[in-house]
Design a protein around this motif. Sequence first.
Motif, mmCIF file in Angstrom:
data_model
loop_
_atom_site.group_PDB
_atom_site.id
_atom_site.type_symbol
_atom_site.label_atom_id
_atom_site.label_comp_id
_atom_site.label_asym_id
_atom_site.label_seq_id
_atom_site.Cartn_x
_atom_site.Cartn_y
_atom_site.Cartn_z
ATOM 1 N N TYR A 60 41.154 38.324 -4.038
ATOM 2 C CA TYR A 60 41.540 38.076 -5.437
ATOM 3 C C TYR A 60 41.246 36.628 -5.819
ATOM 4 C CZ TYR A 60 44.058 42.555 -5.668
ATOM 5 O OH TYR A 60 44.393 43.881 -5.688
ATOM 6 N N ARG A 63 37.542 36.267 -6.471
ATOM 7 C CA ARG A 63 37.154 36.858 -7.761
ATOM 8 C C ARG A 63 37.720 36.091 -8.944
ATOM 9 N NH1 ARG A 63 35.716 42.945 -8.005
ATOM 10 N NH2 ARG A 63 35.283 42.160 -10.082
ATOM 11 N N LEU A 100 39.038 46.282 -10.534
ATOM 12 C CA LEU A 100 39.239 44.834 -10.621
ATOM 13 C C LEU A 100 38.526 44.221 -11.821
ATOM 14 C CD1 LEU A 100 39.201 43.719 -6.883
ATOM 15 C CD2 LEU A 100 41.143 44.087 -8.396
ATOM 16 N N ALA A 101 37.414 44.799 -12.245
ATOM 17 C CA ALA A 101 36.737 44.303 -13.454
ATOM 18 C C ALA A 101 37.633 44.529 -14.674
ATOM 19 C CB ALA A 101 35.398 45.002 -13.640
ATOM 20 N N GLU A 104 40.395 41.988 -14.550
ATOM 21 C CA GLU A 104 39.899 40.684 -15.011
ATOM 22 C C GLU A 104 39.871 40.629 -16.536
ATOM 23 O OE1 GLU A 104 36.054 40.190 -13.236
ATOM 24 O OE2 GLU A 104 36.874 39.781 -11.246
#
Length: 184
Positions: A60, A63, A100-101, A104
């Motif tokens: 994490y 990213r 996760l995109a 974000e």
Amino acid sequence: MAVHVRADVQGGRVVSGDRKRRSKGGKTEVTATFDERRGVFMISVAAELAEMHPQTLRMYEARGLITPKRSPKNTRLYSFDDVERLRRIQRMTAQEGLNLAGVESVLELEGQLARARVELARMRDRATQLERQMLAEIDRVKRSFRAEIVPYGAYDAADIVSSAAQPVQIPVKRPGRRARRGGS
């Protein structure tokens, strides 16, 4: 934001900055505070609190989803806010089905919304300040014109009309004419 923690201690040492009081029964009551944004948890503790593997926290961080503080020896230090953010990320991925995109994007939009709210509050404060200044200026101008403003009906309209009906003679000087040469 600071979180207040209270504990009863018997014969324990009090850390500087904490307050202690004697209570009944010889116990010492300690009141401690800590900043929720201050990095205090090492990666293993933060991972346990967030109920995830330490390697997930590292991923994490890579990213850009989480940015832990660093100690002088470059150890990752997670704050209480960081742990709460990790829990939110986990909820969004596990319960809400985001990848996760998507997480974000959600976090970036939330950040933009928070910045916009701060800017809106600043603009509202400025508008209120300008409104007060404008009202004060209007009052000042009204007071300065009070002596000059004639109330409606203060004069009889017949007097104004009768004086306006009389013709006014305005003397005008006209340039004289020159005589023509050689002729009549």
